[in-house]
Enzyme design. Structure first.
Site, PDB file in Angstrom:
ATOM      1  N   THR A 276      50.587  73.078  26.026  1.00 50.25           N
ATOM      2  CA  THR A 276      51.295  71.783  26.088  1.00 50.25           C
ATOM      3  C   THR A 276      52.798  71.991  26.199  1.00 50.25           C
ATOM      4  OG1 THR A 276      51.226  71.698  23.673  1.00 50.25           O
ATOM      5  CG2 THR A 276      49.558  70.418  24.851  1.00 50.25           C
ATOM      6  N   THR A 279      56.004  76.621  23.246  1.00 51.66           N
ATOM      7  CA  THR A 279      56.917  77.768  23.360  1.00 51.66           C
ATOM      8  C   THR A 279      58.080  77.459  24.296  1.00 51.66           C
ATOM      9  OG1 THR A 279      54.993  79.176  23.049  1.00 51.66           O
ATOM     10  CG2 THR A 279      57.003  80.239  23.797  1.00 51.66           C
ATOM     11  N   GLY A 297      76.043  80.598  19.348  1.00 46.24           N
ATOM     12  CA  GLY A 297      75.879  80.534  17.886  1.00 46.24           C
ATOM     13  C   GLY A 297      74.423  80.454  17.447  1.00 46.24           C
ATOM     14  N   THR A 299      71.012  81.788  16.490  1.00 45.85           N
ATOM     15  CA  THR A 299      70.530  83.081  16.028  1.00 45.85           C
ATOM     16  C   THR A 299      69.005  83.051  15.963  1.00 45.85           C
ATOM     17  OG1 THR A 299      72.512  83.247  14.677  1.00 45.85           O
ATOM     18  CG2 THR A 299      70.714  84.763  14.159  1.00 45.85           C
ATOM     19  N   HIS A 339      50.220  78.645  13.841  1.00 42.67           N
ATOM     20  CA  HIS A 339      50.775  77.703  12.871  1.00 42.67           C
ATOM     21  C   HIS A 339      50.088  77.790  11.519  1.00 42.67           C
ATOM     22  CE1 HIS A 339      53.121  76.103  16.113  1.00 42.67           C
ATOM     23  NE2 HIS A 339      52.025  76.103  16.833  1.00 42.67           N
ATOM     24  N   ASP A 392      58.397  66.104  33.823  1.00 42.14           N
ATOM     25  CA  ASP A 392      58.826  66.510  35.169  1.00 42.14           C
ATOM     26  C   ASP A 392      57.647  66.824  36.100  1.00 42.14           C
ATOM     27  OD1 ASP A 392      58.486  68.703  33.270  1.00 42.14           O
ATOM     28  OD2 ASP A 392      58.930  70.002  34.982  1.00 42.14           O
ATOM     29  N   ALA A 458      60.420  70.454  28.889  1.00 42.92           N
ATOM     30  CA  ALA A 458      60.897  71.752  28.409  1.00 42.92           C
ATOM     31  C   ALA A 458      61.518  72.566  29.535  1.00 42.92           C
ATOM     32  CB  ALA A 458      59.743  72.521  27.772  1.00 42.92           C
TER      33      ALA A 458
END
Length: 863
Positions: A276, A279, A297, A299, A339, A392, A458
Site C-alpha cells: 500500500t 515504506t 537534519g 536522522t 509491526h 497519483d 508517496a
C-alpha cells in the site's frame, strides 16, 4: 357442562368456608385481646363511662385509670425476655462453678507433684552410695523440665520476633536507616545461635541412652529451621513487593509533576496491507533535500525514523505559510517489519505507539490486512489517521511535487477530480461498513467522532505536508497529556543483534526519561533476567552517512523519545519485545527489578498447558510469540499449543515436541518456528525423532503449512482406517441376479437402507449372524463405483476373508429371502465418528444404532 358447574360450585363452597374460617380466627383474636364485646357488654361500658364522667365533673379532678392490660404480643415478648435473662444467669453461674473446680484441680495437682519430687529426692539420697556410678549415665533431677522450659522460651522468642517483624513493616517509613527486614533477619540469626548453644549444652549434659529425646530434639530443630526459611522467603517476597510499590509510586509522582510545556516526540507507527506504500511514505519523509546532498537534519534512528522540528516546519510551510505553532521536538516513526512493535511491545503495561497511520491504497480500497490492522487499532484504543495513498495512480493525474493535496486537486482536470471523489467515497463507505466514521480531513465535521482521512502520494510527495501537519496537530491537541516528558526511564527492546566491532548490541526505543553510560540495566533473558551495565549509547550518523559501517555517534546521556543502540556485556540471550528496566536511584533494588523484568515472559509461558496435546511454538521475540499464540487461539484457526520457547530451534526444543508421540498424538509432534533460525543438530534430530519442522517469516504461511500438513495427515489416517470401517447398510438379494454362489459371491442386490460401500463386512442376521466376507467391488450400470446409496440396484462382489467364510454358499447357507447387513464393531463406529461424520446422514446414524442394538441382543454383550 355439568362437570364445569359442579366444579364451580365446589370452588365457591371452598371460598365460603375459607372466609368463615378467617372471620372465626379474627373473632378469637379480638376476644383474647378483650376487644370483642356483646351488645349487653357494650351498653354496660357506655353506662360506666357516663358515671365516670359525672364523678369527674363533680370532683373537678382526674379519675385514676385502671392498670393497662397487655396485648397478647406484648405478653409473649415479656415472657421471652424473662426467659433469656434467666438462661444467661444460669450459664454464668455454671461457668463460675467450672472455673472454681478447675482451680481446685490445679492446686491439688501442684501439691501432688511437690510431694512426689520430695519423695524422689529422699529416695535418691538414701540410694546414693548403693549405686555403681562408674557405669551409669546421669540425668540430673529437674533436667527434663528445664529442657521443656527452654523449649517454651525459644517458641515464645520466635513469636516475639515475628511480632517485631510485623511491627517493623508497619513503621518502615519512620524507622532508622537500617531496613526492618534486615534487622529482623539479624535478630533471627541471633535467636538461632542461642538455640544452637542451648541444644549443644543440653547434649553434653543429657544421657546417651535417651535416644528418644535426641530424635525429638532433632525433629524439632529441622522443623524450626524449615519454618524459619519459609518465613524468610515470605519476608523477602513481601519486601520485594513493597519495593515495587515504592518504585511505581516514584514513577507516578514524576508523572504527576510532568510539565505541559515540555513534550517528548510522539511515537508514530505506520501499518496497513502489503504494497500500500508504507515504506514509500517513510522514504518520502526521510528524503528532504537529499538530492542536494543535504540531510536536512533528519536522522535515521535505530528501528525508527526521527523527524526533527526544523524538518517538520520546512515540510509543512507550503500548507500553513509559517503560521503553525510547533511544540513537539519532532516525530519518531517506528520502522519495523511486521509491526510487532505496535501489536505486542509493551512499556509498563501501555502500548508503545502514541499515534498510528493506517495506509490504504485508493485504487484497491480495504484489503484483509487493512481490516486486521483496523481491528487491532480499535482493540488497543490507539488514536489513528488514515493515509489514502497512491492518488497519483489515477488516470491523467498531474504531478505537483510536495504540494498540499487540496491545492493539487484544484489543479487537476475535472474528470480526475471526479474519479478521486468516487474512489474516496467508496473507501469511506467501506470504512462505514466496518463501523467506522471517517471523513476527508478538510471536511471533517467533528474530529472526536470522525477519523481524519488524508489523501497522499508517496511517489510525488503530494499530501505529505497535510499528513505531517495533521499528525503534529493531533499530538499537540489530543495527546498533550500522554506525550509530556516524564523524567523516569521507560524503554522497550526492539531487536538484539550482532554488530561487527561492537559485539552483541540491543536496539531500544527510549520513550521517556534519560539514559546514561554506566547505568545498571535489567532485561528479560532466555535463561532468566540479565543484569548488566551500559558501556555505550549510540545513534547513527545523519542520513547521508548512514551507509558507513559501524560509524555511530556516541552519547554520554540521551533523552527520550529516541531510537538508541546499546552496547553492553551479556546481551546474547536478551529477549526482544520486553521492557528494559534501569536502576535510576539508590532506592531501586536489583532483585525487585529482576523479578519485574521476568514477569512478562513468565505470564506468557504460563498461559500454555504443557500437560495437554498440541504443537511446539518457537518465536524470535516475546511480541511475535504473543502474536502467534493469539493467532493460534483464534476461532478460525484453533491449533492447540503444548510448548513454547524463544530463540533458535535447538535439540531441547525438538525433544520437547517429540513428547507428543508418547502421548499418542503424533500429528502434534510438530514445531512451528516463526522467524527463527534452526540449528543443524535440531534438523538432524527432527528426522531421527520423526518431528515435523515448519519455518516461516509470516504467521499466515505457518498456518497454511500446518493446515496442509494436518489435511495430509488426516487423509492418510482416513485411508488407513477405511480398511476397518463397515458402513451401515441393508441389502436384499435379487433372485434372478445370482452370478456366482461361492468364493467369491457375486450377486445383484437392492440397497434398502444406508450406504453400500467397498470394504464393508457383510453378515446375515437371520442365519445367526454368519459372516460371508467383505465387499470388494460394486458395479452400477456396468461401471465400477465405490458407493451405492439407498434405492439403487447394483452388483456386488463379496470376497471371503477366511477359510470359514469361503465355504459359505448361496442356496445352502442362505438365499434371496435372507437380508444382508453390515457388521457393526466398536472400532468401525469410532472411525466413522472421527473421519466420516460429515458423510453420514441422520438416517445412516439411526441405522448404525439399529444394527448395533440387534447384534448386542443376539450376542448378549455390549459393543
Amino acid at each position: 357442562a355439568a362437570e364445569r358447574e359442579a366444579k364451580a360450585e365446589r370452588e365457591a363452597e371452598e371460598k365460603r368456608e375459607l372466609k368463615k374460617q378467617k372471620e372465626k380466627e379474627k373473632k378469637e383474636r379480638l376476644k383474647a385481646e378483650g376487644k370483642l364485646l356483646s351488645a349487653k357488654q357494650k351498653e354496660e361500658q357506655k353506662r360506666m363511662e357516663a358515671v365516670r364522667a359525672q364523678l369527674l365533673a363533680k370532683s373537678g379532678g382526674a379519675i385514676p385509670q385502671a392498670e393497662k392490660k397487655l396485648s397478647y404480643k406484648e405478653e409473649q415478648a415479656l415472657k421471652k425476655k424473662r426467659f433469656e435473662e434467666a438462661k444467661e444467669a444460669a450459664i454464668k453461674k455454671k461457668e463460675e462453678e467450672e472455673k472454681q473446680k478447675e482451680q481446685e484441680l490445679l492446686a491439688a495437682k501442684a501439691a501432688a507433684d511437690a510431694k512426689a519430687k520430695a519423695e524422689e529426692s529422699d529416695d535418691a539420697a538414701d540410694d546414693w552410695e548403693a549405686e555403681d556410678w562408674d557405669d551409669k549415665d546421669v540425668m540430673l533431677p529437674g533436667q527434663k523440665e528445664e529442657q521443656e522450659r527452654l523449649k517454651k522460651l525459644e517458641e515464645e522468642k520466635i513469636r516475639k520476633e515475628e511480632a517485631k517483624v510485623l511491627q517493623a513493616k508497619k513503621t518502615a517509613a519512620t524507622s532508622s536507616k537500617e531496613k526492618p527486614w534486615a534487622k529482623a533477619a539479624r535478630e533471627k540469626a541471633k535467636a538461632k545461635a542461642a538455640a544452637a548453644e542451648a541444644s549443644s549444652s543440653s547434649d553434653v549434659s543429657s544421657s546417651s541412652d535417651d535416644s528418644d529425646s535426641d530424635s525429638d530434639s532433632s525433629d524439632y530443630s529441622s522443623s524450626y529451621y524449615s519454618s524459619s526459611e519459609d518465613e524468610e522467603e515470605r519476608a523477602r517476597l513481601d519486601h520485594l513487593a513493597e519495593l515495587r510499590i515504592q518504585r511505581l509510586d516514584r514513577f507516578e509522582a514524576k508523572k504527576a509533576a510532568a510539565n505541559a510545556d515540555k513534550l517528548r516526540c510522539p511515537i508514530i507507527c505506520i501499518l496497513g496491507h502489503v504494497d500500500t506504500g508504507k515504506t514509500k511514505l517513510l522514504d518520502n519523509v526521510r528524503r528532504t533535500n537529499v538530492q542536494d546532498n543535504e540531510a536536512g537534519g533528519i536522522t535515521q534512528q535505530i528501528g525508527a525514523t526521527f523527524v526533527p522540528k526544523q524538518s517538520l516546519i520546512d515540510r509543512t510551510h507550503s500548507l500553513n505559510k509559517g503560521e503553525f505553532e510547533l511544540n513537539v521536538p519532532g516525530l519518531l516513526v517506528i520502522d519495523t517489519p511486521g509491526h510487532e512493535s505496535f501489536t505486542n511491545l509493551r512499556s509498563r503495561g501501555s502500548s508503545l505507539c502514541d499515534l498510528a497511520v493506517l495506509v490504504v491504497d485508493i485504487m484497491h480500497g480495504l484489503e484483509p490486512q487493512t481490516i486486521e490492522s483496523l481491528n487491532m487499532l480499535r482493540s488497543r484504543k490507539t488514536p489513528f489517521v488514515i493515509a489514502l495513498n497512491k492518488c497519483d495512480r489515477m488516470f491523467d493525474w498531474e504531478v505537483h511535487t510536495d504540494s498540499p493535496m487540496q491545492e493539487s486537486l484544484q489543479k487537476q482536470k475535472k474528470f480526475v477530480s471526479k474519479e478521486f471523489e468516487t474512489r474516496s467515497r467508496e473507501v469511506l463507505l467501506a470504512f462505514a461498513e466496518e463501523g467506522l466514521n471517517a471523513a476527508l480531513y478538510w471536511e471533517n465535521p467533528d474530529p472526536r467522532t470522525f477519523v481524519n482521512v488524508i489523501p497522499t502520494s508517496a511517489h510525488t510527495g503530494e499530501g505529505m505536508p497535510d499528513l505531517l501537519q495533521t499528525l503534529v496537530h493531533l499530538s499537540q491537541s489530543r495527546l498533550n497529556e500522554r506525550i509530556r516528558f516524564i523524567d523516569s526511564v521507560q524503554c522497550t527492546v526492539l531487536e538484539v543483534k550482532m554488530i561487527e566491532g561492537l559485539g552483541t548490541t540491543m536496539d531500544i526505543i527510549l520513550i521517556n526519561g534519560t539514559l546514561r553510560e554506566g547505568q545498571t540495566i535489567v532485561i528479560a533473558g532466555l535463561d532468566g533476567p540479565i543484569v548488566t551495565t551500559i558501556r555505550a549509547l549510540l545513534t547513527p550518523q545523519p542520513l547521508k552517512e548512514i551507509r558507513v559501517k559501524a560509524n555511530y555517534i556516541h552519547h554520554k546521556e540521551i533523552q527520550g523519545a529516541q531510537g538508541i543502540k546499546i552496547v553492553a556485556n551479556g546481551l546474547e540471550k536478551a529477549i526482544a519485545g520486553t521492557a528494559m528496566l534501569v536502576k535510576e536511584v539508590e532506592e531501586d533494588d536489583i532483585e525487585e527489578l529482576k523479578q519485574d523484568a521476568s514477569n512478562d515472559v513468565n505470564n506468557i509461558m504460563d498461559t500454555v498447558d504443557r500437560t495437554g496435546h498440541g504443537v511446539w511454538v518457537q518465536a524470535s521475540t516475546l511480541g511475535s510469540l504473543e502474536a502467534l499464540l493469539e493467532f493460534l487461539k483464534s476461532p478460525a484457526v484453533k491449533i492447540p499449543v503444548a510448548g513454547v520457547a524463544l530463540g533458535p530451534v535447538n535439540k531441547r526444543d525438538v525433544m520437547g515436541a517429540s513428547v507428543m508421540h508418547e502421548r499418542k498424538c503424533s500429528q502434534y509432534a510438530t514445531i512451528l518456528a516463526f522467524d527463527v533460525p534452526v540449528t543443524d543438530e535440531a534438523k538432524k534430530m527432527c528426522n531421527e525423532l520423526n518431528v515435523k519442522l515448519m519455518t516461516a517469516d509470516i504467521i499466515y504461511h505457518l498456518f497454511d503449512q500446518f493446515s496442509a500438513y494436518m489435511k495430509e495427515y488426516r487423509e492418510k489416517q482416513k485411508e488407513e482406517q477405511s480398511k476397518f470401517v463397515n458402513f451401515p447398510c441393508c441389502l436384499r438379494i435379487i433372485e434372478s441376479c445370482v452370478f456366482n454362489k461361492r468364493d467369491p459371491i457375486v450377486v445383484g442386490v437392492d440397497v434398502i437402507k444406508g450406504i453400500c460401500r467397498v470394504g464393508t463386512q457383510i453378515t446375515i442376521p437371520s442365519q445367526n449372524y454368519i459372516d460371508i466376507g467383505k465387499i470388494e467391488s460394486i458395479e452400477l450400470n456396468k461401471k465400477s463405483v465405490d458407493v451405492a446409496k439407498a434405492g439403487q440396484s447394483v452388483a456386488i462382489k463379496i470376497q471371503p476373508g477366511s477359510t470359514e467364510e469361503g465355504m459359505r454358499m448361496y442356496g445352502r447357507h442362505f438365499d434371496h429371502t435372507d437380508e444382508l447387513v453390515a457388521r457393526m464393531t466398536r472400532p468401525s463406529i469410532d472411525a466413522m465418528k472421527e473421519f466420516y461424520r460429515d458423510e453420514l446422514q441422520k438416517d445412516d446414524w439411526r441405522l448404525v444404532v439399529e444394527l448395533k442394538t440387534k447384534l448386542e441382543k443376539f450376542t448378549g454383550e455390549p459393543i
